[in-house]
Design an enzyme around this catalytic site. Structure first.
Site, PDB file in Angstrom:
ATOM      1  CD  GLU A   1     -38.473 -43.745  21.744  1.00 57.26           C
ATOM      2  OE1 GLU A   1     -37.692 -43.695  20.800  1.00 57.26           O
ATOM      3  OE2 GLU A   1     -39.261 -44.691  21.901  1.00 57.26           O
TER       4      GLU A   1
ATOM      5  CB  SER B   1     -34.036 -41.922  20.467  1.00 58.93           C
ATOM      6  OG  SER B   1     -34.286 -42.285  19.149  1.00 58.93           O
TER       7      SER B   1
ATOM      8  CB  SER C   1     -32.014 -49.312  17.464  1.00 57.05           C
ATOM      9  OG  SER C   1     -30.859 -48.775  16.878  1.00 57.05           O
TER      10      SER C   1
ATOM     11  CB  THR D   1     -27.107 -47.645  15.758  1.00 53.43           C
ATOM     12  OG1 THR D   1     -28.170 -47.874  16.683  1.00 53.43           O
ATOM     13  CG2 THR D   1     -27.058 -48.763  14.761  1.00 53.43           C
TER      14      THR D   1
ATOM     15  N   GLY E   1     -32.269 -45.727  22.910  1.00 50.87           N
ATOM     16  CA  GLY E   1     -31.984 -44.645  23.861  1.00 50.87           C
ATOM     17  C   GLY E   1     -33.226 -44.146  24.557  1.00 50.87           C
TER      18      GLY E   1
HETATM   19  N1  LIG Z   1     -20.385 -40.489  14.004  1.00 48.17           N
HETATM   20  C1  LIG Z   1     -21.347 -40.101  13.179  1.00 48.17           C
HETATM   21  N2  LIG Z   1     -21.030 -39.543  11.997  1.00 48.17           N
HETATM   22  C2  LIG Z   1     -21.970 -39.166  11.135  1.00 48.17           C
HETATM   23  N3  LIG Z   1     -23.278 -39.248  11.382  1.00 48.17           N
HETATM   24  C3  LIG Z   1     -23.673 -39.794  12.539  1.00 48.17           C
HETATM   25  C4  LIG Z   1     -22.738 -40.257  13.503  1.00 48.17           C
HETATM   26  N4  LIG Z   1     -23.397 -40.756  14.546  1.00 48.17           N
HETATM   27  C5  LIG Z   1     -24.734 -40.607  14.255  1.00 48.17           C
HETATM   28  N5  LIG Z   1     -24.889 -40.036  13.059  1.00 48.17           N
HETATM   29  C6  LIG Z   1     -26.161 -39.709  12.396  1.00 48.17           C
HETATM   30  O1  LIG Z   1     -27.170 -39.759  13.373  1.00 48.17           O
HETATM   31  C7  LIG Z   1     -28.163 -40.702  13.029  1.00 48.17           C
HETATM   32  C8  LIG Z   1     -28.702 -41.388  14.266  1.00 48.17           C
HETATM   33  O2  LIG Z   1     -27.693 -42.168  14.833  1.00 48.17           O
HETATM   34  P1  LIG Z   1     -27.995 -43.585  15.476  1.00 48.17           P
HETATM   35  O3  LIG Z   1     -28.944 -44.305  14.653  1.00 48.17           O
HETATM   36  O4  LIG Z   1     -26.707 -44.165  15.756  1.00 48.17           O
HETATM   37  O5  LIG Z   1     -28.681 -43.161  16.809  1.00 48.17           O
HETATM   38  P2  LIG Z   1     -29.055 -44.085  18.023  1.00 48.17           P
HETATM   39  O6  LIG Z   1     -28.392 -43.491  19.197  1.00 48.17           O
HETATM   40  O7  LIG Z   1     -28.752 -45.461  17.709  1.00 48.17           O
HETATM   41  O8  LIG Z   1     -30.588 -43.874  18.164  1.00 48.17           O
HETATM   42  P3  LIG Z   1     -31.717 -44.894  18.578  1.00 48.17           P
HETATM   43  O9  LIG Z   1     -31.689 -44.984  20.040  1.00 48.17           O
HETATM   44  O10 LIG Z   1     -32.936 -44.249  18.102  1.00 48.17           O
HETATM   45  O11 LIG Z   1     -31.438 -46.141  17.895  1.00 48.17           O
HETATM   46  C9  LIG Z   1     -27.502 -41.624  12.064  1.00 48.17           C
HETATM   47  O12 LIG Z   1     -28.422 -42.202  11.182  1.00 48.17           O
HETATM   48  C10 LIG Z   1     -26.527 -40.721  11.355  1.00 48.17           C
HETATM   49  O13 LIG Z   1     -27.164 -40.049  10.305  1.00 48.17           O
HETATM   50 MG   LIG Z   2     -29.792 -47.114  17.382  1.00 43.09          MG
END
Ligand SMILES: Nc1ncnc2c1ncn2[C@@H]1O[C@H](COP(=O)(O)OP(=O)(O)OP(=O)(O)O)[C@@H](O)[C@H]1O
Ligand SMILES: [Mg+2]
Length: 1042
Positions: free
Chosen positions: A408, A124, A178, A129, A406
């Site tokens: 967690e 996570s 997410s 996302t 992800g």
């Molecule tokens: N390539 C990127 N460039 C800039 N910021 C990023 C990038 N990837 C992730 N982030 C930052 O990290 C935060 C978390 O990313 P994201 O929501 O994609 O995580 P996730 O893996 O989907 O987590 P979850 O499993 O909780 O949904 C984003 O809101 C953003 O602020």
């Molecule tokens: Mg996500």
């Protein structure tokens, strides 16, 4: 072919230039872990990640797997020019990027016509996302657009903010976490344009609706509505702006987020809803539901003296009923009572205080969860492949994007974390299946020499959770269904009894002393591939059983709000599956979907827990590298081969590159592949031939082969085009030829038939003519009718063509005997007609001329030699001009006008002396004039006659009366225009009948009783002289009359 690298020009178009295109910064560390010297060292691996992260190089490959480290800051690497830079460029040619992976997947889909999927994994907050959004953006910007689906790109992109608003929340680990799993298919048409999309969602974390851990929030939409909705909207929804006023929003004690603006996001979401195609009415109904959840949270209960429960917040329940479109009393009753069927009879039992609270929360979760499902369905409708494209018969290819919650580990982990982590176990298993185990198995079956790589196979954990009858999920279901008193603790005991001793399962009771200290009695621990997690069993059974009272469902089904009534519609299912089983089954289906596609991987890594940029927590990263199995992945990559293909497929694709294999290879496939790679110059260490497949060790080798194919393509296309055009032209030519032959034969046939007919007719004709000729002298009869008709017809036709053109032309075709009479008639008619026409044309002067000539002809024709000559000339009105006649003479003549005058020579009757004179004719007399003097007047009445010779001379004699003494005798004259003069004189004097033409000589009276003679002979030229015996001899020139 040696590869030439690429460079980007201003417009972002890619130009080839060998690896010089890499900037110095790009060269930090290695771009592909496969190139790491010490590939067995975890430290070297992490150091490479760290160094690159330090330079904002967040992407690195392990072969074709993309490792991405969350930068926690905006990087200048996702612009449109950057997208162009990666378009159509092979993986290793350019620095690693999510766009490179996206493009490679897209091209693989297009060239190999195989469905693809991109699996994004990581814990996570690792950036899954964000990665999926970048991929989607790349496709919507760089792919062509289908004319039927021009706004599909917008819909695809706009589905993200909507789903994030309703399905994402701030958690301890991620501000935009997410809370549902998402698998999205993007469908492409045969030209590679996106034409449709479909979203599958997995288990939404509904418990968040009613409870949040400290520091966490409910789903974003609640805060967005309260912050962004205008006053009128809030009034309509009976809401207040402050989130602290709502029980469902205060549990985590975290109403606001510094990193996101709820107000701005509200606008984004509202716009996105309209782009996707939600009507205003639907949006309103959706918001009614969201507001109703908040009101539900504020609905409070009281306890009566007899233990009965009642609702204390009247306004809340009224607002709630209004927003949900249900009857207020029915809703109130359903919240405080439950309906049971006992012994076939329905009984309504009041709920106690706790039960009522649980029913309320269950309703809130259920309403929210089902509305979320409806939302996804609705989005799917607007993304759905249009009928016309679906039926166009040209197959669509699909790229699937998997972005699922992800792995967690929270302080308190419950049923949701259990499901989330189970899902991650399954994905890890799939990853192992597709990359590690299957890869190694394949080398074995193909007989490729291979050094086995040890890896942790998490199948054992998956089985622990999902195995039928023995797995945790099965036991949870059993416990839920078991009659009698069941509770979470009894479930835990059951787990202990059955799973005690399993290496990945521990409880407080089963644990050793050290572990026992960090575990409570209500927890069980699973040793996941990614780490150990303690799950608290409290609420497990309830959450699994999805308890919602039947009477509440019924009330909802009656709702005026169509979304609510649709969400609670009756489904024909005997017994609904328990939540975990449902989740398990949906994961199984997901695995099937993923297995049917060509996978690509993005492995996301979270650099620190503080969500801060430029912080690289080595311990945290090492942990992720470990559980993501990246080291094993690398080792397998290094030991193995980057690419493999069945001989047939390989040969099929690359055969144009070798003359021996192009266009077809007829020998054994393995030999064909061998010939091909030898021709391509593969070195021994670059590839191996298995039993049915070729294995290529380095991507570079494959890419250069791909490049060679790409370069060869125009040639192949040309060859195909040429042969196709040749074929087409040949076919066209054959068609034309056949058509020509058909036309020719038809035409020739017709011509031949016509000729034959003509011949037949001609033969018949000839026969008729011959017969007719034989019978020509017979009466008109059938035997000769044609012949005779023909002869007549021919004569008439010929006559028509040869009619005389002038009255003088006496030619006339000879008629056949039967037409003699007719011919004569016609001849006369024609002559008359010509004469008539001629006469009509004649002018008065000409008529006069004619009359004179007629008279001349009457007098002279065939009588005088000079006649033809004379008559041929124009007869003039006078041969003397007015001035030539002396005025005195004219005066003497007085009223007698000179009608004609001509110069003559008068010969004396005696001696024949020639004397020039003028002869003037008036209407009644003629005078001979010698210059001014009238020498002799000859009255016409007195004129006895006129004599001329028959020769060509101009002599003439006017015979005067001889009884008159006064007359001197006849007058002998010579005139050059004797025919004209004599004609005119004869006409005026009415002496036409008295013109005498003498052949040899003319006698004339010299004086009374005395005669003179003029002799005429033919000679060479005119001569008038005295002849023998006192005669006048006139020699007239011979005129050749022929
Ligand atoms: N390539 C990127 N460039 C800039 N910021 C990023 C990038 N990837 C992730 N982030 C930052 O990290 C935060 C978390 O990313 P994201 O929501 O994609 O995580 P996730 O893996 O989907 O987590 P979850 O499993 O909780 O949904 C984003 O809101 C953003 O602020
Ligand atoms: Mg996500």
């Amino acid at each position: 072919m040696r590869y030439q690298g690429r460079e980007v020009d201003v417009e972002g178009r890619v130009r080839l230039v060998m690896e010089g295109g890499l900037t110095a910064r790009d060269r930090v560390g290695v771009q592909d872990f496969v190139l790491l010297e010490n590939y067995n060292s975890e430290a070297a691996f992490i150091e490479n990640l760290r160094r690159r992260f330090g330079e904002n190089l967040i992407y690195t490959y392990i072969g074709s797997v993309l490792v991405s480290v969350n930068p926690y800051k905006e990087l200048e690497m996702y612009s449109k020019p950057q997208m162009e830079r990666y378009r159509g460029v092979s993986f290793y040619e350019i620095s690693p990027h999510i766009y490179a992976l996206s493009d490679n997947t897209y091209r693989a889909m297009r060239t190999e016509r195989k469905d693809q999927c991109i699996m994004i994994s990581g814990e996570s907050g690792a950036g899954k996302t964000e990665a999926s959004k970048k991929i989607l953006l790349y496709y919507t910007v760089t792919c062509p657009i289908n004319e039927h689906m021009t706004n599909l790109g917008d819909c695809l992109l706009q589905s993200n903010p909507v789903l994030e608003a309703f399905g994402n929340a701030k958690t301890f680990r991620n501000d935009n976490s997410s809370r549902f799993g998402k698998y999205m298919d993007v469908q492409f048409d045969f030209r590679g344009a996106p034409v449709g999309g479909h979203i599958l969602k997995y288990l939404l974390e509904k418990s968040r609706v009613v409870h949040q851990n400290h520091g966490e929030r409910n789903f974003h939409i609640f805060y967005q509505l309260l912050d962004g909705g205008d006053d009128d909207l809030l009034t309509t929804l009976a809401l207040e702006r402050n989130p602290q006023n709502y029980n469902y929003l205060v549990k985590g004690n975290c109403p606001r987020l510094s990193s996101v603006s709820d107000k701005n996001n509200w606008k984004v979401v509202m716009k996105a809803l309209s782009v996707i195609g939600f009507t205003e009415e639907e949006v309103q109904k959706l918001l009614n539901i969201i507001a109703s959840v908040l009101h539900l949270g504020n609905t409070q209960f009281g306890e009566g003296e007899e233990g009965e429960t009642y609702i204390t917040t009247e306004t809340q329940i009224t607002n709630l009923a209004k927003l949900l479109g249900v009857d207020v009393s029915a809703l109130g009753a359903a919240l405080t009572h439950k309906k049971l069927t006992a012994k076939g009879e329905e009984v309504i039992i009041p709920l106690n205080f706790e039960q009522a609270m649980a029913a309320r929360d269950a309703l809130a979760k259920s309403v929210y969860g089902r509305t979320f499902t409806w939302l996804v369905e609705k989005i799917n409708q607007s993304l759905a492949l249009k009928e016309e494209i679906y039926h166009s018969g040209k197959g669509c290819s699909v790229i699937g994007l998997l972005d699922i919650y992800g792995f967690e580990v929270l302080q308190h982990n419950s049923f949701e974390q259990f499901c989330i982590n189970y899902c991650n176990e399954k994905l890890q298993q799939l990853f192992i299946e597709l990359t590690l185990r299957s890869e190694q198995e394949e080398y074995e079956t193909e007989g490729i020499a291979w050094e086995t790589v040890q890896y942790f196979d998490n199948k054992i954990i998956c089985d622990l959770i999902e195995e039928k009858h023995k797995g945790i999920i099965s036991m949870m279901d059993e416990e839920c269904l078991r009659p009698g008193e069941t509770c979470d603790v009894s479930f835990l005991e059951k787990l202990e009894d059955t799973l005690g001793g399993h290496p990945h399962f521990v409880t407080h009771k089963l644990a050793n002393g050290k572990t026992r200290r960090v575990m409570s009695r209500e927890e069980f621990r699973l040793l996941h591939y990614a780490g150990e997690v303690n799950y608290n069993v409290n609420g497990f059974l309830d959450k699994n059983n999805k308890l919602l009272n039947r009477n509440l469902k019924e009330v909802m089904r009656q709702s005026d709000n169509q979304i609510v009534s649709h969400c609670f519609r009756r489904k024909d299912q005997k017994r609904p599956e328990m939540a975990a089983t449902q989740f398990k089954n949906s994961l199984m289906k997901l695995m099937e979907i993923l297995m049917s596609k060509e996978p690509s991987y993005v492995r996301c890594i979270k650099p620190n827990d503080a969500k801060q940029p430029e912080r690289f927590d080595e311990v945290l990263v090492r942990h992720q590298v470990k559980y993501l199995g990246l080291m094993e992945n690398l080792r397998v990559r290094r030991a193995g081969f980057a690419y493999r293909r069945h001989f047939e497929a390989f040969l099929q694709r690359y055969k144009p590159l070798c003359p021996e294999t192009w266009p077809n290879w007829h020998g054994r496939l393995a030999d064909g592949v061998s010939t091909l790679v030898n021709h391509l110059g593969y070195k021994a260490e670059e590839y191996k031939l298995g039993r049915s497949k070729i294995f290529i060790r380095f991507p570079k080798t494959l890419f250069s082969t791909e490049d060679a194919l790409e370069a060869k393509r125009p040639e192949i296309a040309l060859a195909l085009q040429t042969s196709w055009r040749g074929y087409r032209e040949r076919a066209k030519y054959q068609r034309i030829r056949r058509a020509v032959i058909t036309i020719q034969s038809g035409w020739r046939g017709m011509k031949a038939r016509r000729r034959a007919k003509r011949r037949r007719q001609a033969a018949e004709l000839i026969r008729k003519l011959i017969k007719g000729f034989i019978y020509r002298h017979e009466e008109y009869c059938p035997e000769n009718e044609y012949f005779l008709d023909h002869v007549r017809y021919s004569f008439l036709k010929n006559l028509r063509k040869n009619l005389p053109k002038s009255v003088l032309d006496k030619n006339w075709p000879t008629p056949p005997p039967s037409l003699v009479e007719t011919s004569e008639h016609l001849r006369r008619l024609h002559m008359r007609n010509m004469v008539m026409k001629y006469c009509r044309r004649v002018q008065p002067e000409w008529k006069k001329q004619m009359m004179q000539k007629v008279i001349a002809s009457e007098i002279f024709k065939d009588q005088k030699d000079s006649y033809p000559q004379g008559v041929g000339r124009l007869f003039l009105d006078s041969r003397l001009e007015r001035e030539q006649i002396n005025l005195k003479v004219v005066q003497t003549l007085g009223n007698d006008k000179v009608q004609y005058g001509v110069s003559v020579v008068k010969y004396d009757r005696k001696g024949f002396k020639p004397r020039p004179r003028q002869l003037l004719l008036t209407n009644t007399f003629a005078v001979l004039v010698d210059r001014t003097k009238i020498k002799q007047r000859i009255d016409y009445t007195a004129l006895r006659g006129i004599s001329v010779s028959s020769l060509s001379d101009g002599m003439f004699v006017l015979h005067m009366p001889n009884e008159d003494n006064k007359q001197k005798g006849d007058v002998v004259l010579h005139c050059n225009h004797v025919i004209e003069l004599v004609t005119k004189l004869a006409m005026m004097a009415s002496k036409v009948n008295t013109v005498n033409i003498s052949p040899g000589s003319i006698r004339f009276v010299v004086a009374r009783g005395k005669e003179g003679i003029i002799d005429f002979v033919r000679g060479s030229e005119l001569k008038v002289a005295k002849g023998k015996r006192g005669h006048l001899l006139v020699i007239a020139p011979q005129i050749n009359i022929t």
